[in-house]
Scaffold this active site. Structure first.
Site, PDB file in Angstrom:
ATOM      1  N   TYR A  10      38.331  43.521 -48.350  1.00 16.68           N
ATOM      2  CA  TYR A  10      39.772  43.203 -48.338  1.00 16.68           C
ATOM      3  C   TYR A  10      40.421  43.497 -49.690  1.00 16.68           C
ATOM      4  CZ  TYR A  10      38.934  41.064 -43.860  1.00 16.68           C
ATOM      5  OH  TYR A  10      38.586  40.887 -42.552  1.00 16.68           O
ATOM      6  N   THR A  86      31.267  38.019 -53.528  1.00 18.71           N
ATOM      7  CA  THR A  86      30.500  36.960 -54.219  1.00 18.71           C
ATOM      8  C   THR A  86      30.450  35.751 -53.272  1.00 18.71           C
ATOM      9  OG1 THR A  86      32.551  36.303 -55.350  1.00 18.71           O
ATOM     10  CG2 THR A  86      31.007  37.629 -56.622  1.00 18.71           C
ATOM     11  N   ASN A 216      42.214  28.196 -56.487  1.00 18.99           N
ATOM     12  CA  ASN A 216      41.743  27.981 -55.114  1.00 18.99           C
ATOM     13  C   ASN A 216      41.387  26.522 -54.853  1.00 18.99           C
ATOM     14  OD1 ASN A 216      42.250  30.492 -54.181  1.00 18.99           O
ATOM     15  ND2 ASN A 216      40.146  31.223 -54.237  1.00 18.99           N
ATOM     16  N   HIS A 219      44.700  24.912 -54.101  1.00 24.00           N
ATOM     17  CA  HIS A 219      45.248  25.257 -52.782  1.00 24.00           C
ATOM     18  C   HIS A 219      44.543  24.430 -51.698  1.00 24.00           C
ATOM     19  CE1 HIS A 219      46.322  29.428 -54.610  1.00 24.00           C
ATOM     20  NE2 HIS A 219      47.067  28.444 -55.074  1.00 24.00           N
ATOM     21  N   GLY A 267      47.722   5.222 -64.982  1.00 28.64           N
ATOM     22  CA  GLY A 267      47.678   3.761 -65.010  1.00 28.64           C
ATOM     23  C   GLY A 267      49.069   3.235 -64.777  1.00 28.64           C
ATOM     24  N   CYS A 270      52.362   0.941 -61.066  1.00 28.90           N
ATOM     25  CA  CYS A 270      52.634   1.503 -59.734  1.00 28.90           C
ATOM     26  C   CYS A 270      51.506   2.344 -59.142  1.00 28.90           C
ATOM     27  CB  CYS A 270      53.908   2.343 -59.774  1.00 28.90           C
ATOM     28  SG  CYS A 270      55.360   1.342 -60.079  1.00 28.90           S
ATOM     29  N   LYS A 273      48.196   0.505 -58.041  1.00 29.42           N
ATOM     30  CA  LYS A 273      48.534  -0.485 -57.001  1.00 29.42           C
ATOM     31  C   LYS A 273      48.856   0.208 -55.675  1.00 29.42           C
ATOM     32  CE  LYS A 273      52.823  -2.261 -57.158  1.00 29.42           C
ATOM     33  NZ  LYS A 273      53.454  -1.952 -55.883  1.00 29.42           N
TER      34      LYS A 273
HETATM   35  N1  LIG Z   1      39.462  38.246 -49.478  1.00 29.13           N
HETATM   36  C1  LIG Z   1      40.400  37.714 -50.244  1.00 29.13           C
HETATM   37  O1  LIG Z   1      41.491  37.368 -49.808  1.00 29.13           O
HETATM   38  C2  LIG Z   1      40.153  37.581 -51.727  1.00 29.13           C
HETATM   39  C3  LIG Z   1      41.228  37.254 -52.565  1.00 29.13           C
HETATM   40  C4  LIG Z   1      41.016  37.140 -53.932  1.00 29.13           C
HETATM   41  C5  LIG Z   1      39.735  37.327 -54.458  1.00 29.13           C
HETATM   42  N2  LIG Z   1      38.693  37.625 -53.612  1.00 29.13           N
HETATM   43  C6  LIG Z   1      37.373  37.847 -54.216  1.00 29.13           C
HETATM   44  O2  LIG Z   1      37.202  39.254 -54.349  1.00 29.13           O
HETATM   45  C7  LIG Z   1      35.842  39.620 -54.099  1.00 29.13           C
HETATM   46  C8  LIG Z   1      35.779  40.577 -52.916  1.00 29.13           C
HETATM   47  O3  LIG Z   1      36.274  39.915 -51.785  1.00 29.13           O
HETATM   48  P1  LIG Z   1      36.435  40.661 -50.387  1.00 29.13           P
HETATM   49  O4  LIG Z   1      37.007  39.651 -49.444  1.00 29.13           O
HETATM   50  O5  LIG Z   1      37.127  41.941 -50.568  1.00 29.13           O
HETATM   51  O6  LIG Z   1      34.881  40.915 -50.033  1.00 29.13           O
HETATM   52  P2  LIG Z   1      34.277  41.723 -48.804  1.00 29.13           P
HETATM   53  O7  LIG Z   1      32.999  41.039 -48.450  1.00 29.13           O
HETATM   54  O8  LIG Z   1      35.313  41.933 -47.748  1.00 29.13           O
HETATM   55  O9  LIG Z   1      33.948  43.139 -49.436  1.00 29.13           O
HETATM   56  C9  LIG Z   1      32.996  43.340 -50.434  1.00 29.13           C
HETATM   57  C10 LIG Z   1      32.478  44.764 -50.289  1.00 29.13           C
HETATM   58  O10 LIG Z   1      31.597  45.057 -51.368  1.00 29.13           O
HETATM   59  C11 LIG Z   1      30.619  45.938 -50.872  1.00 29.13           C
HETATM   60  N3  LIG Z   1      29.482  46.031 -51.798  1.00 29.13           N
HETATM   61  C12 LIG Z   1      28.457  45.175 -51.972  1.00 29.13           C
HETATM   62  N4  LIG Z   1      27.622  45.637 -52.923  1.00 29.13           N
HETATM   63  C13 LIG Z   1      28.127  46.784 -53.379  1.00 29.13           C
HETATM   64  C14 LIG Z   1      27.714  47.721 -54.366  1.00 29.13           C
HETATM   65  N5  LIG Z   1      26.614  47.529 -55.091  1.00 29.13           N
HETATM   66  N6  LIG Z   1      28.493  48.808 -54.576  1.00 29.13           N
HETATM   67  C15 LIG Z   1      29.609  48.993 -53.851  1.00 29.13           C
HETATM   68  N7  LIG Z   1      30.050  48.142 -52.904  1.00 29.13           N
HETATM   69  C16 LIG Z   1      29.309  47.059 -52.670  1.00 29.13           C
HETATM   70  C17 LIG Z   1      30.283  45.374 -49.515  1.00 29.13           C
HETATM   71  O11 LIG Z   1      29.623  46.294 -48.694  1.00 29.13           O
HETATM   72  C18 LIG Z   1      31.687  45.010 -49.007  1.00 29.13           C
HETATM   73  O12 LIG Z   1      32.269  46.076 -48.284  1.00 29.13           O
HETATM   74  C19 LIG Z   1      35.094  38.301 -53.862  1.00 29.13           C
HETATM   75  O13 LIG Z   1      34.568  37.850 -55.083  1.00 29.13           O
HETATM   76  C20 LIG Z   1      36.191  37.358 -53.384  1.00 29.13           C
HETATM   77  O14 LIG Z   1      35.888  36.013 -53.661  1.00 29.13           O
HETATM   78  C21 LIG Z   1      38.876  37.763 -52.275  1.00 29.13           C
END
Ligand SMILES: NC(=O)c1ccc[n+]([C@@H]2O[C@H](COP(=O)([O-])OP(=O)(O)OC[C@H]3O[C@@H](n4cnc5c(N)ncnc54)[C@H](O)[C@@H]3O)[C@@H](O)[C@H]2O)c1
Length: 422
Positions: A10, A86, A216, A219, A267, A270, A273
């Site tokens: 994403y 991650t 996060n 949120h 503290g 209000c 309590k």
């Molecule tokens: N999804 C969200 O809305 C969002 C928003 C902000 C931050 N994040 C953070 O951003 C990061 C990515 O999130 P995401 O939702 O896009 O993850 P995702 O799981 O959708 O995509 C991660 C991609 O990385 C690829 N990948 C893994 N190892 C790899 C390598 N060695 N080389 C190349 N590609 C590799 C995977 O195949 C996968 O397609 C995470 O740490 C997440 O917490 C996500």
């Protein structure tokens, strides 16, 4: 610029789409061949409005390449954005396996590369535990390719976009956070955001990593809090949205920076309590409100933390001057003041405590205020001093609440703990 994006999930495909829109040359890398094939064909591997059309534009205009390996592209790229996943591991920590794998690959590619006048910038965008850049990424890259500042530079730039509105969020972020070794080192990244109107926070790596988790956590806390209030309201046959709308209308105390100050516990007459009242109400109706119920224990934990911090700098028998006793400035209200708790704890630990509070000077305590003090600090009159000059060379001074005119007069050689500036 030529930008490599590692990880076509994403975050990665949204970045690829927006960089294509902005006229850059993009190389999309993923270990998942199906995703690479999708992107190579100008299709989004994830459902995110607008992304597919921009990837298609990249293919048509010859500005989108793809690969399953970063190795062949690094030497010619200006910047690499690392957007791999991650996920949670079994103990709840963020799993760094994908980050480490891609870091190894990049480190080896840098090692094999000729030194360039403008070294490539390696930007980590994945969410990582605070300390990862300093303790894991930099050592791993240094082992393979020497320290940053030589053949490459590094940055941490957390992503704040939300799925389903990712492109709009990319162009209108509330803020841009850049963690770097020294302010200004990641010029390529600033170039990327040159046309985006958002405040930029330049921070040390660990603070930048913490901002993402702080956002996060908050949120999630907001959703859980609103739902707890909603459950109570429903049980009282009240429209939850009505209650929340009136709550949201207060942008002075509720939706505002007010009370967002790491430092002193809450503290006063209000908050404790009324929190007890909400807990009692919910429990009498069999409604679970673990978030709201945890506020008082959290506050108690913070009081212990502060007392421990003071005792790390003092020993039994030491004289400590506590500046402030009422629960905030410009009031003599002592009821449930956290500073009374602190005073009680320090006296219990054998501290020779003296207290100065300009808000109590010349005041005669009466009513509930007096009763509270008699219960908690019965010998208050013996602890109070008329002025800070009455306490000679205390081992430590604790600034319990803001009182600039008093603290400006403190001997600069004294050891001071300011509870409102942790
Ligand atoms: N999804 C969200 O809305 C969002 C928003 C902000 C931050 N994040 C953070 O951003 C990061 C990515 O999130 P995401 O939702 O896009 O993850 P995702 O799981 O959708 O995509 C991660 C991609 O990385 C690829 N990948 C893994 N190892 C790899 C390598 N060695 N080389 C190349 N590609 C590799 C995977 O195949 C996968 O397609 C995470 O740490 C997440 O917490 C996500």
């Amino acid at each position: 610029m030529k930008v490599i994006i590692c990880g076509l999930g994403y975050v990665g495909v949204t970045a690829a789409a927006c960089l294509i829109k902005d006229g850059h040359q993009v190389v999309g890398i993923d270990v998942n061949e199906a995703k690479v094939a999708d992107v190579a064909a100008g299709r989004s591997p994830v459902s995110e409005p607008g992304v597919g059309d921009l990837l298609q534009q990249g293919v048509t205009e010859g500005r989108l390449e793809t690969s399953t390996s970063v190795t062949d592209h690094l030497a010619t790229a200006d910047m690499t954005l690392i957007c791999v996943g991650t996920p949670s591991d079994a103990s709840g920590n963020l799993e760094l396996g994908y980050i480490l794998a891609v870091t190894q690959e990049i480190g080896a590619a840098i090692a094999a590369m000729e030194e360039r006048a403008e070294p490539p910038l390696i930007v980590y965008r994945s969410t990582m535990p605070p300390g990862t850049m300093e303790n894991t990424i930099i050592p791993a890259l240094t082992d393979l390719a020497g320290p940053p500042g030589g053949k490459y530079e590094i940055a941490f730039n957390p992503e704040f976009l939300r799925e389903s509105t990712a492109i709009a969020d990319y162009y209108a972020p509330a803020k841009i956070v850049i963690g770097e070794r020294e302010p200004g080192l990641s010029q390529q990244l600033r170039g990327l955001y040159a046309d985006i109107d958002a405040p930029i926070f330049e921070m040390e790596f660990t603070a930048a990593e913490m901002v993402k988790l702080t956002d996060n956590s908050f949120h999630a806390l907001k959703v859980a809090f609103a739902n707890e209030i909603g459950r109570i309201a429903l049980d009282l046959s009240v429209d939850p949205q009505n209650v929340i709308d009136a709550f949201l209308a207060d942008t002075r105390l509720n939706i505002s920076p007010a009370y967002f100050r790491p430092g002193g516990p809450f503290g006063g007459s209000c908050l404790p309590k009324d929190l007890r009242a909400v807990n009692a109400l919910a429990s009498s109706r069999g409604i679970q409100i673990p978030v709201i119920a945890s506020a008082l224990p959290s506050n108690a934990a913070h009081k212990s933390f502060l007392a421990d911090r003071v005792m790390q700098q003092a020993s039994p028998g030491d004289t400590i001057l506590l500046l402030g006793l009422s629960f905030k400035s410009d009031t003599d209200d002592l009821r449930e003041s956290p500073l009374i708790d602190l005073a009680e704890t320090l006296i219990g630990k054998g501290i020779d405590l003296r207290i100065f509070d300009p808000d109590l000077k010349g005041r005669t305590l009466i009513g509930a205020n007096l009763r509270f003090v008699e219960e908690h600090l019965p010998h208050l009159s013996r602890l109070l001093v008329e002025d800070i000059s009455d306490v000679e060379a205390p081992a430590l001074v604790i600034i319990g609440k803001p009182m600039k005119a008093v603290t400006e007069r403190l001997d600069p050689s004294l050891s001071v703990i300011n509870l409102s500036l942790l």
